[in-house]
Scaffold this active site. Structure first.
Site, PDB file in Angstrom:
ATOM      1  N   ASN A 183      48.204  29.147  -4.823  1.00 45.33           N
ATOM      2  CA  ASN A 183      48.906  28.235  -4.116  1.00 45.33           C
ATOM      3  C   ASN A 183      48.882  28.337  -2.664  1.00 45.33           C
ATOM      4  OD1 ASN A 183      50.346  26.799  -6.529  1.00 45.33           O
ATOM      5  ND2 ASN A 183      51.277  28.787  -6.943  1.00 45.33           N
ATOM      6  N   ARG A 191      50.266  27.856   0.274  1.00 52.06           N
ATOM      7  CA  ARG A 191      51.508  27.591   0.755  1.00 52.06           C
ATOM      8  C   ARG A 191      52.336  28.591   0.599  1.00 52.06           C
ATOM      9  NH1 ARG A 191      54.632  26.675  -3.764  1.00 52.06           N
ATOM     10  NH2 ARG A 191      53.573  25.592  -5.406  1.00 52.06           N
TER      11      ARG A 191
END
Length: 648
Positions: A295, A297
């Protein structure tokens, strides 16, 4: 450091970013949809700009409107938070073209890790272990089913794009594959605009372990230890903790090294999370973990990493985006105590985790724990966004201490209006197997008793009915006091006096929206109330609203109203065979047509609300009549969708 930041998000993460930005001396700029005009994140920031209607696709996901708000406000950087545009490479490029810094990784790194099939191929090339499966481009249903057969059941169908459990289905048998594939593809298309999927081997007793990584633009990369996110419902995390139970220093170094290798392989910069699936059947061990995805982020569960390291990860994001080097080396990263996070959702675990909307008539959190929230008492939980109310984080010297602290804080939390998962969260924190470290991602599925019963809490109902009686008595007494100059009549008494027979009356009520009856017995000590033979609970809390009593007991909410306050059609199927919407949402698919004959348990329609799909099924055999909706239509809770007429 940047002078200003536009926060391209909403809710608790927008509030959390704003607080760090303010501490660093930055001017904070919010954006909001029409549904969020009065939201907490809007009031917390220094200025705010409207970006469109309530649906995210018309507001928070419209990159052009975000960029225009940044231009108008003079924002020097944009922090995307998580979700929405946080992993959108085109948005990151648009920020650069507009002369504003994107607080996140380079677009090339987002693209490299954004598609799970390509990411896995890249990780294999970099020497990172991956889960066996089919990660190719061919999407023919028959071909994918054949690949599933070759991999061996059970398998996972997973969306190539996105995350958060969207577009993911576990399939146990070949006969279930086609329906699961269709559902996963539909949800993937709706959530990410990309219907492609991959098929992987489902790992027995899987543990979900992820590594928080950080990299700068100077070629440095480290990890900030692991998080265990194995307690999940519908592939979405419920409770997360750090460090992972059973994690050895050697295994942490190995998994952390693999995560750093993954980040370096794509030229990463900023905060990221490398997620692994581990075989937990015989404990965490070398060789028993595989790369799932990265991911690109910040993660929802980042506060547990902050708790055990003492670091502010949002501050790190800003510093790296402004060109600074990593503040620490790998050897300097601490591990202090244990932290656990619980996600408090507006949903009903006993009814398949149906999301719950409405106004928070009461919301109070205890001291002694960290609470990240984007709502407050009086806020509305809308059907347009994720139903999270808050994240509660406890940090203690040991895992047991942190879990006990969290359980106690959850028990003392007051949340009324929409239904919540507070009772489930508390039960999970106190579950013996979870406490002892014996758990995996199917723990909640294997322990349905933790979800609570769907049957009404009669003792709580009696408690609420007693409060209704007290309200009515107080109203009458107030009216009488206003007419003090008038003589009092014995007929003004509210003690249930009768000339003959037992002093017992029936009080019609609505119990969680359904007709019920409270029995009221009057004696020397006042009225005694029972519902279904159960007396009034002594361990309940009542929240009085204009039209209802909200009774909170053991983390569960019971709503009691006078019978005339509304009608009882909260369920999605009633005795007349009507199929009703169990919540506000969008009709994704109608699976039957007018005149079709259906069997009990057959799927009738699929509704999407708060980013989750819910299938409505027939509760009895019959024939479909009176279809009142079409695919793509928005419906309100309780709206009639169709009728199933019984056959003679």
């Amino acid at each position: 450091m940047f002078a200003s930041v536009l926060i391209a998000n909403r809710g608790e993460i927008a509030c959390r970013i704003a607080r760090t930005a303010k501490r660093l001396g930055m001017r904070t700029i919010a954006v909001y949809s029409e549904a969020d005009r009065d939201a907490l994140h809007v009031r917390l920031c220094d200025e705010a700009h409207p970006i469109g209607p309530p649906p995210a696709a018309e507001s928070y996901l419209v990159a052009g409107r975000i960029i225009e708000a940044a231009r108008k406000s003079g924002a020097r950087c944009i922090h995307p938070g998580y979700g929405f545009l946080s992993e959108n490479a085109e948005f990151a490029e648009a920020c650069a073209a507009a002369g504003v810094v994107f607080v996140g990784p380079p677009p090339a790194a987002i693209r490299a890790m954004g598609l799970k099939d390509r990411a896995k191929a890249l990780m294999q090339k970099a020497g990172v272990p991956v889960v066996p499966g089919y990660h190719g481009d061919k999407q023919d249903a028959a071909f994918l089913k054949q690949k599933a057969q070759e991999i061996g059941y059970p398998v996972l169908i997973k969306a190539v794009a996105g995350g958060g459990g969207k577009g993911m289905r576990r399939v146990e048998r070949p006969v279930e594959f086609e329906a699961a594939l269709e559902s996963a593809q539909r949800e993937a298309k709706s959530s990410f605009g990309d219907a492609r999927v991959l098929v992987e081997k489902y790992i027995a007793a899987p543990r979900h372990i992820e590594m928080q990584v950080f990299a700068d633009s100077h070629g440095n990369a480290i990890h900030l230890n692991e998080r265990d996110c194995s307690l999940q419902r519908r592939h979405q995390k419920v409770i997360e903790e750090a460090p992972a139970p059973g994690m050895s220093a050697a295994l942490r170094a190995a998994m952390g090294g693999a995560a750093v290798k993954a980040a370096l392989a794509v030229g990463y910069a900023g905060a990221g999370t490398v997620e692994f699936i581990a075989d937990g059947s015989s404990g965490l061990k070398p060789g028993g973990y595989w790369f799932m995805e990265m991911n690109t982020r910040l993660q929802v569960e980042h506060p547990v990493t902050e708790a055990i390291t003492g670091l502010d990860l949002v501050e790190w994001q800003f510093r790296i985006a402004s060109g600074e080097k990593l503040p620490l080396t790998q050897a300097q990263v601490p591990v202090q105590g244990h932290a656990v996070e619980a996600r408090i959702y507006a949903e009903d675990p006993a009814r398949g985790f149906l999301p719950s909307t409405g106004t928070l008539v009461a919301l109070q959190f205890p001291d002694g724990v960290r609470v990240d929230t984007g709502v407050e008492q009086g806020s509305a939980i809308s059907p347009y966004y994720d139903p999270m109310i808050a994240k509660m984080i406890a940090h203690g010297p040991s895992r047991d201490a942190a879990l006990e602290q969290l359980a106690s804080a959850l028990e003392r939390t007051v949340a009324a209006g929409p239904r919540t998962n507070l009772a489930l969260l508390t039960a999970l924190c106190r579950a013996a197997d979870f406490r002892s470290g014996v758990f995996d991602t199917s723990f909640i599925d294997r322990n349905p008793a933790l979800l609570g019963g769907a049957e009404p809490d009669s003792a709580a109902a009696a408690f609420g009915a007693a409060r209704l009686i007290e309200q009515e008595r107080a109203r009458i007494e107030q009216n009488l006091s206003r007419a003090a100059d008038e003589p009092r009549s014995p007929w003004d008494a509210t003690d249930g006096f009768q000339l003959s027979g037992a002093r017992v009356t029936a009080l019609p009520i609505l119990l969680d929206g359904e007709p019920a009856e409270a029995r009221v017995s009057y004696g020397r000590n006042g009225p005694a109330v029972t519902v279904d033979g159960e007396g009034s609970a002594a361990d309940a809390t009542a929240i009085e609203a204009a039209d209802a009593i909200y009774v909170l007991r053991h983390g569960r909410q019971t709503i009691v109203r006078h019978a005339e306050a509304g009608s009882g059609d909260a369920d999605h199927t009633d005795g007349d065979g009507q199929i009703k919407a169990p919540m506000h949402g969008k009709v994704l698919a109608l699976l039957v047509g007018e005149g079709d004959r259906v069997e009990k348990g057959q799927r009738l329609a699929v509704i999407e609300a708060m980013k989750m799909e819910h299938a409505l099924t027939a509760r009895r055999p019959g024939r479909v009549t009176g279809i009142a909706v079409a695919a793509g239509q928005q419906v309100a809770e309780g709206a009639r969708l169709m009728i199933i007429e019984g056959e003679a």
